[in-house]
Design an enzyme around this catalytic site. Structure first.
Site, short mmCIF file in Angstrom:
data_model
loop_
_atom_site.label_atom_id
_atom_site.label_comp_id
_atom_site.label_asym_id
_atom_site.label_seq_id
_atom_site.Cartn_x
_atom_site.Cartn_y
_atom_site.Cartn_z
N ARG A 44 34.13 53.34 43.46
CA ARG A 44 34.81 52.08 43.82
C ARG A 44 35.76 52.40 44.96
O ARG A 44 36.68 53.21 44.81
CB ARG A 44 35.57 51.51 42.62
CG ARG A 44 36.48 50.37 43.00
CD ARG A 44 37.03 49.62 41.81
NE ARG A 44 36.01 48.83 41.16
CZ ARG A 44 36.27 47.81 40.33
NH1 ARG A 44 37.52 47.48 40.04
NH2 ARG A 44 35.27 47.14 39.77
N HIS A 79 29.51 43.98 45.15
CA HIS A 79 29.74 44.40 43.76
C HIS A 79 28.42 44.21 43.00
O HIS A 79 28.28 43.33 42.15
CB HIS A 79 30.86 43.55 43.16
CG HIS A 79 31.48 44.11 41.92
ND1 HIS A 79 31.13 45.34 41.38
CD2 HIS A 79 32.44 43.60 41.09
CE1 HIS A 79 31.85 45.56 40.30
NE2 HIS A 79 32.65 44.52 40.09
N GLN A 126 28.10 44.11 39.09
CA GLN A 126 28.59 42.85 38.55
C GLN A 126 27.48 41.79 38.58
O GLN A 126 27.25 41.08 37.60
CB GLN A 126 29.80 42.38 39.39
CG GLN A 126 30.39 41.05 38.95
CD GLN A 126 31.08 41.12 37.61
OE1 GLN A 126 31.93 41.96 37.39
NE2 GLN A 126 30.70 40.25 36.69
N ASP A 171 35.97 33.76 41.40
CA ASP A 171 36.58 35.10 41.47
C ASP A 171 37.99 34.87 42.02
O ASP A 171 38.30 33.79 42.55
CB ASP A 171 35.72 35.97 42.41
CG ASP A 171 36.26 37.38 42.61
OD1 ASP A 171 37.10 37.83 41.82
OD2 ASP A 171 35.81 38.04 43.58
N CYS A 218 34.08 36.95 37.14
CA CYS A 218 33.87 38.40 37.00
C CYS A 218 35.05 39.08 36.30
O CYS A 218 34.90 40.17 35.76
CB CYS A 218 33.62 39.03 38.36
SG CYS A 218 34.95 38.68 39.54
N ARG A 244 28.26 43.71 31.25
CA ARG A 244 28.45 44.83 32.19
C ARG A 244 27.95 46.13 31.54
O ARG A 244 27.32 46.96 32.16
CB ARG A 244 29.95 44.99 32.56
CG ARG A 244 30.60 43.81 33.26
CD ARG A 244 30.06 43.59 34.66
NE ARG A 244 30.02 44.79 35.46
CZ ARG A 244 31.04 45.28 36.17
NH1 ARG A 244 32.19 44.66 36.18
NH2 ARG A 244 30.91 46.38 36.89
N1 CP Z 1 34.78 42.69 37.18
C1 CP Z 1 35.25 43.92 37.39
O1 CP Z 1 34.69 44.70 38.17
O2 CP Z 1 36.36 44.22 36.67
P1 CP Z 1 37.24 45.55 36.83
O3 CP Z 1 37.97 45.43 38.14
O4 CP Z 1 38.17 45.51 35.65
O5 CP Z 1 36.33 46.73 36.82
N1 NVA Z 2 36.88 40.26 44.58
C1 NVA Z 2 37.57 41.02 43.59
C2 NVA Z 2 36.65 41.43 42.50
C3 NVA Z 2 37.26 42.22 41.40
C4 NVA Z 2 36.28 42.61 40.32
C5 NVA Z 2 38.20 42.23 44.26
O1 NVA Z 2 37.56 42.83 45.13
O2 NVA Z 2 39.33 42.59 43.91
#
Ligand code: CP
Ligand code: NVA
Length: 308
Positions: free
Chosen positions: A106, A133, A136, A227, A267, A295
Protein backbone atom coordinates in the site's frame (compact mmCIF):
# COMPACT_ATOMS: atom_id res chain seq x y z
CA UNK A 1 -13.46 -29.58 -4.73
CA UNK A 2 -12.83 -26.38 -6.68
CA UNK A 3 -9.10 -25.88 -7.34
CA UNK A 4 -7.37 -22.50 -7.75
CA UNK A 5 -6.16 -21.84 -11.30
CA UNK A 6 -2.86 -20.15 -11.97
CA UNK A 7 -3.37 -16.57 -13.18
CA UNK A 8 -1.94 -15.48 -16.53
CA UNK A 9 -0.05 -12.56 -14.95
CA UNK A 10 2.43 -12.77 -12.09
CA UNK A 11 1.21 -9.61 -10.32
CA UNK A 12 -2.10 -8.03 -9.32
CA UNK A 13 -1.35 -4.33 -9.58
CA UNK A 14 -4.50 -3.29 -11.40
CA UNK A 15 -7.99 -4.64 -12.06
CA UNK A 16 -6.70 -4.88 -15.63
CA UNK A 17 -4.25 -7.61 -14.63
CA UNK A 18 -7.14 -10.10 -14.56
CA UNK A 19 -9.36 -11.34 -17.36
CA UNK A 20 -13.13 -11.47 -16.82
CA UNK A 21 -12.89 -15.25 -16.39
CA UNK A 22 -10.14 -14.86 -13.78
CA UNK A 23 -12.29 -12.37 -11.82
CA UNK A 24 -15.22 -14.80 -11.91
CA UNK A 25 -12.93 -17.65 -10.83
CA UNK A 26 -11.61 -15.67 -7.84
CA UNK A 27 -15.18 -14.75 -6.85
CA UNK A 28 -16.22 -18.41 -7.07
CA UNK A 29 -13.23 -19.44 -4.94
CA UNK A 30 -14.08 -16.67 -2.47
CA UNK A 31 -17.67 -17.93 -2.16
CA UNK A 32 -16.36 -21.42 -1.57
CA UNK A 33 -13.98 -20.19 1.11
CA UNK A 34 -16.81 -18.21 2.69
CA UNK A 35 -19.11 -21.24 2.76
CA UNK A 36 -16.30 -23.48 3.99
CA UNK A 37 -16.56 -25.69 0.92
CA UNK A 38 -12.82 -25.65 0.23
CA UNK A 39 -9.70 -25.87 2.27
CA UNK A 40 -6.33 -25.04 0.74
CA UNK A 41 -2.96 -25.45 2.42
CA UNK A 42 -0.21 -23.19 1.13
CA UNK A 43 2.43 -24.99 3.17
CA UNK A 44 3.86 -22.12 5.21
CA UNK A 45 4.12 -19.62 2.35
CA UNK A 46 4.97 -16.10 3.53
CA UNK A 47 3.19 -12.87 2.58
CA UNK A 48 5.13 -9.65 3.22
CA UNK A 49 3.03 -6.55 3.93
CA UNK A 50 4.50 -3.12 3.14
CA UNK A 51 2.03 -0.41 4.15
CA UNK A 52 3.08 3.23 3.68
CA UNK A 53 -0.45 4.30 4.71
CA UNK A 54 -2.78 3.21 7.51
CA UNK A 55 -5.06 0.22 7.08
CA UNK A 56 -7.45 -1.88 9.11
CA UNK A 57 -9.42 -3.99 6.62
CA UNK A 58 -6.74 -4.65 4.02
CA UNK A 59 -3.98 -5.45 6.48
CA UNK A 60 -6.05 -7.65 8.81
CA UNK A 61 -7.94 -9.45 6.03
CA UNK A 62 -4.62 -10.33 4.37
CA UNK A 63 -3.22 -11.56 7.70
CA UNK A 64 -6.27 -13.70 8.44
CA UNK A 65 -6.45 -14.94 4.84
CA UNK A 66 -2.84 -16.19 5.00
CA UNK A 67 -3.42 -17.82 8.40
CA UNK A 68 -6.49 -19.64 7.06
CA UNK A 69 -4.46 -20.81 4.05
CA UNK A 70 -1.78 -22.30 6.28
CA UNK A 71 0.68 -19.52 5.55
CA UNK A 72 2.01 -16.59 7.51
CA UNK A 73 2.57 -12.83 7.13
CA UNK A 74 5.37 -10.42 7.98
CA UNK A 75 4.39 -6.83 8.64
CA UNK A 76 7.20 -4.75 7.12
CA UNK A 77 6.54 -1.45 8.82
CA UNK A 78 8.37 1.17 6.72
CA UNK A 79 9.44 3.11 9.82
CA UNK A 80 11.14 0.16 11.51
CA UNK A 81 12.55 -1.42 8.34
CA UNK A 82 15.09 0.24 6.03
CA UNK A 83 12.26 1.12 3.61
CA UNK A 84 11.54 4.32 5.55
CA UNK A 85 15.21 5.28 5.31
CA UNK A 86 14.80 5.39 1.55
CA UNK A 87 16.55 2.19 0.50
CA UNK A 88 16.03 1.98 -3.28
CA UNK A 89 12.91 0.03 -4.23
CA UNK A 90 14.91 -2.16 -6.58
CA UNK A 91 17.17 -3.26 -3.70
CA UNK A 92 14.33 -3.96 -1.26
CA UNK A 93 12.39 -5.87 -3.93
CA UNK A 94 15.31 -8.15 -4.81
CA UNK A 95 16.07 -8.88 -1.15
CA UNK A 96 12.49 -9.55 -0.07
CA UNK A 97 12.01 -11.83 -3.11
CA UNK A 98 14.52 -14.13 -1.43
CA UNK A 99 12.54 -14.30 1.84
CA UNK A 100 8.86 -13.90 0.96
CA UNK A 101 6.61 -15.76 -1.49
CA UNK A 102 4.31 -12.82 -2.24
CA UNK A 103 4.19 -9.12 -1.27
CA UNK A 104 1.22 -6.78 -0.77
CA UNK A 105 2.03 -3.07 -0.97
CA UNK A 106 0.00 0.00 0.00
CA UNK A 107 1.67 3.19 -1.12
CA UNK A 108 1.06 6.58 -2.71
CA UNK A 109 2.52 6.58 -6.22
CA UNK A 110 1.35 3.77 -8.45
CA UNK A 111 4.68 3.99 -10.28
CA UNK A 112 6.48 2.95 -7.05
CA UNK A 113 4.37 -0.20 -6.97
CA UNK A 114 5.21 -0.87 -10.62
CA UNK A 115 8.90 -0.29 -9.93
CA UNK A 116 8.76 -2.80 -7.05
CA UNK A 117 6.98 -5.36 -9.26
CA UNK A 118 9.59 -4.89 -11.99
CA UNK A 119 12.37 -6.01 -9.63
CA UNK A 120 10.45 -8.58 -7.58
CA UNK A 121 10.66 -12.19 -8.69
CA UNK A 122 7.63 -12.96 -6.51
CA UNK A 123 4.01 -11.88 -7.10
CA UNK A 124 3.15 -8.32 -6.02
CA UNK A 125 -0.36 -7.27 -4.96
CA UNK A 126 -1.70 -3.72 -4.97
CA UNK A 127 -3.10 -3.12 -1.47
CA UNK A 128 -4.06 0.46 -2.58
CA UNK A 129 -2.26 3.19 -4.43
CA UNK A 130 -3.43 6.65 -5.41
CA UNK A 131 -4.49 5.15 -8.76
CA UNK A 132 -6.24 1.89 -7.86
CA UNK A 133 -7.61 -0.39 -5.15
CA UNK A 134 -8.20 -3.63 -7.08
CA UNK A 135 -8.55 -5.98 -4.07
CA UNK A 136 -11.37 -3.77 -2.85
CA UNK A 137 -13.16 -4.05 -6.20
CA UNK A 138 -13.05 -7.86 -6.02
CA UNK A 139 -14.80 -7.77 -2.63
CA UNK A 140 -17.30 -5.22 -3.96
CA UNK A 141 -18.23 -7.40 -6.92
CA UNK A 142 -18.54 -10.47 -4.69
CA UNK A 143 -20.99 -8.50 -2.53
CA UNK A 144 -22.92 -7.39 -5.63
CA UNK A 145 -22.93 -10.95 -6.99
CA UNK A 146 -24.33 -12.30 -3.72
CA UNK A 147 -27.28 -9.94 -4.15
CA UNK A 148 -28.01 -9.93 -7.86
CA UNK A 149 -26.44 -13.11 -9.34
CA UNK A 150 -26.38 -11.84 -12.95
CA UNK A 151 -23.97 -8.90 -13.32
CA UNK A 152 -25.54 -7.92 -16.65
CA UNK A 153 -28.72 -6.72 -14.84
CA UNK A 154 -26.86 -4.44 -12.44
CA UNK A 155 -26.48 -0.67 -12.54
CA UNK A 156 -23.70 0.40 -10.17
CA UNK A 157 -23.54 4.10 -9.28
CA UNK A 158 -20.50 5.49 -7.51
CA UNK A 159 -21.01 8.93 -5.97
CA UNK A 160 -17.83 10.64 -4.84
CA UNK A 161 -14.24 11.26 -5.82
CA UNK A 162 -13.17 9.71 -9.11
CA UNK A 163 -9.94 8.28 -7.74
CA UNK A 164 -8.51 4.90 -6.65
CA UNK A 165 -11.65 3.06 -5.49
CA UNK A 166 -13.73 4.44 -8.37
CA UNK A 167 -10.99 3.56 -10.88
CA UNK A 168 -10.87 -0.11 -9.86
CA UNK A 169 -14.69 -0.30 -9.89
CA UNK A 170 -14.74 1.16 -13.41
CA UNK A 171 -12.10 -1.26 -14.73
CA UNK A 172 -13.46 -4.37 -13.01
CA UNK A 173 -17.00 -3.28 -13.95
CA UNK A 174 -15.91 -3.02 -17.58
CA UNK A 175 -14.46 -6.55 -17.47
CA UNK A 176 -17.74 -7.88 -16.08
CA UNK A 177 -19.91 -5.81 -18.46
CA UNK A 178 -21.76 -3.96 -15.70
CA UNK A 179 -23.27 -0.52 -16.23
CA UNK A 180 -21.14 1.84 -14.11
CA UNK A 181 -22.19 5.42 -13.47
CA UNK A 182 -19.84 7.85 -11.75
CA UNK A 183 -21.19 11.08 -10.29
CA UNK A 184 -18.58 13.51 -8.97
CA UNK A 185 -18.19 17.27 -8.64
CA UNK A 186 -16.56 19.04 -11.60
CA UNK A 187 -12.80 18.60 -11.45
CA UNK A 188 -12.99 15.24 -9.63
CA UNK A 189 -13.70 13.06 -12.68
CA UNK A 190 -11.83 9.74 -13.00
CA UNK A 191 -8.42 9.61 -14.66
CA UNK A 192 -8.86 9.86 -18.48
CA UNK A 193 -6.50 6.89 -18.99
CA UNK A 194 -8.75 4.71 -16.81
CA UNK A 195 -11.84 5.86 -18.72
CA UNK A 196 -10.13 5.16 -22.05
CA UNK A 197 -9.05 1.67 -20.94
CA UNK A 198 -12.55 0.86 -19.67
CA UNK A 199 -14.16 2.03 -22.93
CA UNK A 200 -11.79 -0.25 -24.86
CA UNK A 201 -12.99 -3.22 -22.79
CA UNK A 202 -16.73 -2.49 -22.78
CA UNK A 203 -18.52 -4.00 -25.74
CA UNK A 204 -21.17 -1.28 -25.31
CA UNK A 205 -19.61 2.15 -24.78
CA UNK A 206 -22.82 3.48 -23.19
CA UNK A 207 -22.32 1.29 -20.14
CA UNK A 208 -19.88 3.78 -18.60
CA UNK A 209 -21.43 7.13 -17.71
CA UNK A 210 -19.60 10.02 -16.03
CA UNK A 211 -21.65 12.96 -14.77
CA UNK A 212 -21.75 15.74 -12.18
CA UNK A 213 -25.36 15.03 -11.16
CA UNK A 214 -25.71 12.51 -8.30
CA UNK A 215 -29.53 12.44 -8.40
CA UNK A 216 -29.73 11.70 -12.12
CA UNK A 217 -26.97 9.09 -11.76
CA UNK A 218 -28.73 7.36 -8.85
CA UNK A 219 -32.03 7.05 -10.73
CA UNK A 220 -33.00 3.37 -10.94
CA UNK A 221 -29.57 2.17 -9.72
CA UNK A 222 -29.22 -1.22 -8.05
CA UNK A 223 -26.07 -0.32 -6.14
CA UNK A 224 -25.14 3.04 -4.58
CA UNK A 225 -21.49 3.22 -3.61
CA UNK A 226 -19.40 5.93 -2.01
CA UNK A 227 -15.94 6.54 -0.55
CA UNK A 228 -14.41 9.33 1.54
CA UNK A 229 -14.14 12.77 -0.07
CA UNK A 230 -10.59 13.26 1.18
CA UNK A 231 -8.37 10.23 0.67
CA UNK A 232 -5.29 9.38 2.71
CA UNK A 233 -2.61 11.95 1.96
CA UNK A 234 -5.20 14.64 1.13
CA UNK A 235 -5.85 15.74 4.70
CA UNK A 236 -4.76 19.32 3.89
CA UNK A 237 -7.47 19.56 1.18
CA UNK A 238 -10.28 18.55 3.53
CA UNK A 239 -11.88 21.99 3.89
CA UNK A 240 -12.00 22.62 0.14
CA UNK A 241 -13.20 19.12 -0.67
CA UNK A 242 -15.99 19.28 1.94
CA UNK A 243 -17.26 22.37 0.10
CA UNK A 244 -16.76 20.96 -3.40
CA UNK A 245 -18.57 17.71 -2.54
CA UNK A 246 -21.57 19.42 -0.95
CA UNK A 247 -24.66 17.68 -2.41
CA UNK A 248 -22.86 14.38 -3.03
CA UNK A 249 -23.88 12.69 0.24
CA UNK A 250 -25.66 9.34 0.06
CA UNK A 251 -28.76 10.27 2.06
CA UNK A 252 -32.42 9.25 2.11
CA UNK A 253 -33.25 11.50 -0.90
CA UNK A 254 -30.59 9.87 -3.01
CA UNK A 255 -31.56 6.37 -1.87
CA UNK A 256 -35.21 7.14 -2.73
CA UNK A 257 -34.08 7.89 -6.30
CA UNK A 258 -32.45 4.48 -6.72
CA UNK A 259 -34.24 1.17 -7.30
CA UNK A 260 -36.37 0.21 -4.30
CA UNK A 261 -34.17 -2.85 -3.64
CA UNK A 262 -30.90 -0.99 -4.16
CA UNK A 263 -28.02 -1.88 -1.88
CA UNK A 264 -25.58 0.62 -0.38
CA UNK A 265 -21.83 0.03 -0.34
CA UNK A 266 -18.85 1.89 1.13
CA UNK A 267 -15.27 0.62 1.11
CA UNK A 268 -14.73 2.09 4.63
CA UNK A 269 -13.45 3.78 6.69
CA UNK A 270 -16.31 6.30 6.44
CA UNK A 271 -16.82 9.84 7.62
CA UNK A 272 -20.43 9.53 8.71
CA UNK A 273 -22.68 12.42 7.69
CA UNK A 274 -20.16 13.60 5.09
CA UNK A 275 -20.18 11.21 2.11
CA UNK A 276 -22.92 9.04 3.67
CA UNK A 277 -25.47 9.64 6.38
CA UNK A 278 -25.49 7.60 9.54
CA UNK A 279 -29.02 6.46 8.63
CA UNK A 280 -27.96 5.23 5.17
CA UNK A 281 -25.04 3.31 6.65
CA UNK A 282 -27.27 1.61 9.20
CA UNK A 283 -30.27 1.10 6.88
CA UNK A 284 -31.64 -2.25 5.74
CA UNK A 285 -30.26 -1.53 2.29
CA UNK A 286 -26.68 -1.32 3.57
CA UNK A 287 -24.38 -4.24 2.79
CA UNK A 288 -21.31 -2.34 3.99
CA UNK A 289 -20.20 -4.80 6.66
CA UNK A 290 -20.84 -7.84 4.45
CA UNK A 291 -18.68 -6.03 1.87
CA UNK A 292 -15.93 -5.57 4.48
CA UNK A 293 -16.11 -9.27 5.40
CA UNK A 294 -15.79 -10.20 1.75
CA UNK A 295 -12.32 -8.60 1.65
CA UNK A 296 -11.13 -11.67 3.56
CA UNK A 297 -12.73 -14.22 1.26
CA UNK A 298 -11.60 -12.67 -2.03
CA UNK A 299 -8.07 -12.28 -0.72
CA UNK A 300 -8.01 -15.98 0.13
CA UNK A 301 -9.10 -16.66 -3.46
CA UNK A 302 -6.54 -14.26 -4.90
CA UNK A 303 -3.64 -15.61 -2.80
CA UNK A 304 -4.57 -19.21 -3.60
CA UNK A 305 -4.41 -18.39 -7.32
CA UNK A 306 -1.21 -16.34 -7.15
CA UNK A 307 0.58 -19.00 -5.11
CA UNK A 308 -0.71 -22.09 -6.89
N1 CP B 1 -11.23 -0.37 2.51
C1 CP B 1 -9.96 -0.42 2.94
O1 CP B 1 -9.02 -0.62 2.18
O2 CP B 1 -9.85 -0.23 4.28
P1 CP B 1 -8.47 -0.07 5.09
O3 CP B 1 -7.92 1.29 4.72
O4 CP B 1 -8.87 -0.15 6.52
O5 CP B 1 -7.54 -1.17 4.67
N1 NVA C 1 -9.97 6.60 -1.36
C1 NVA C 1 -9.60 6.15 -0.05
C2 NVA C 1 -9.83 4.69 0.08
C3 NVA C 1 -9.50 4.10 1.41
C4 NVA C 1 -9.75 2.62 1.50
C5 NVA C 1 -8.15 6.50 0.20
O1 NVA C 1 -7.33 6.37 -0.72
O2 NVA C 1 -7.82 6.91 1.32
Amino acid sequence: MLKPNKLAKKNFLSSLDLSANEVLHILELASNFKNKKINIDLNNKVLGLIFDKSSTRTRVSFQVAMTRLGGTTIDLNPTTSQIGRGEPIKDTARVLSRYCDVIAIRTFDHSDLEEYAKWSTKPVINALTDLEHPCQALADFLTIHEEFIDFKDVVLTFIGDGNNVAHSLILCGALLGIEVRIACPKGYEPNPFVIKKAREIYKDDNLLKISNDPHAAAKGSNVLYTDVWSSMGEENQKKKKDTDFNGFTIDSDLVANADKDAIILHCLPAYRNKEITDAAMESENSRIFQQAENRLHVQQGLLACLLS
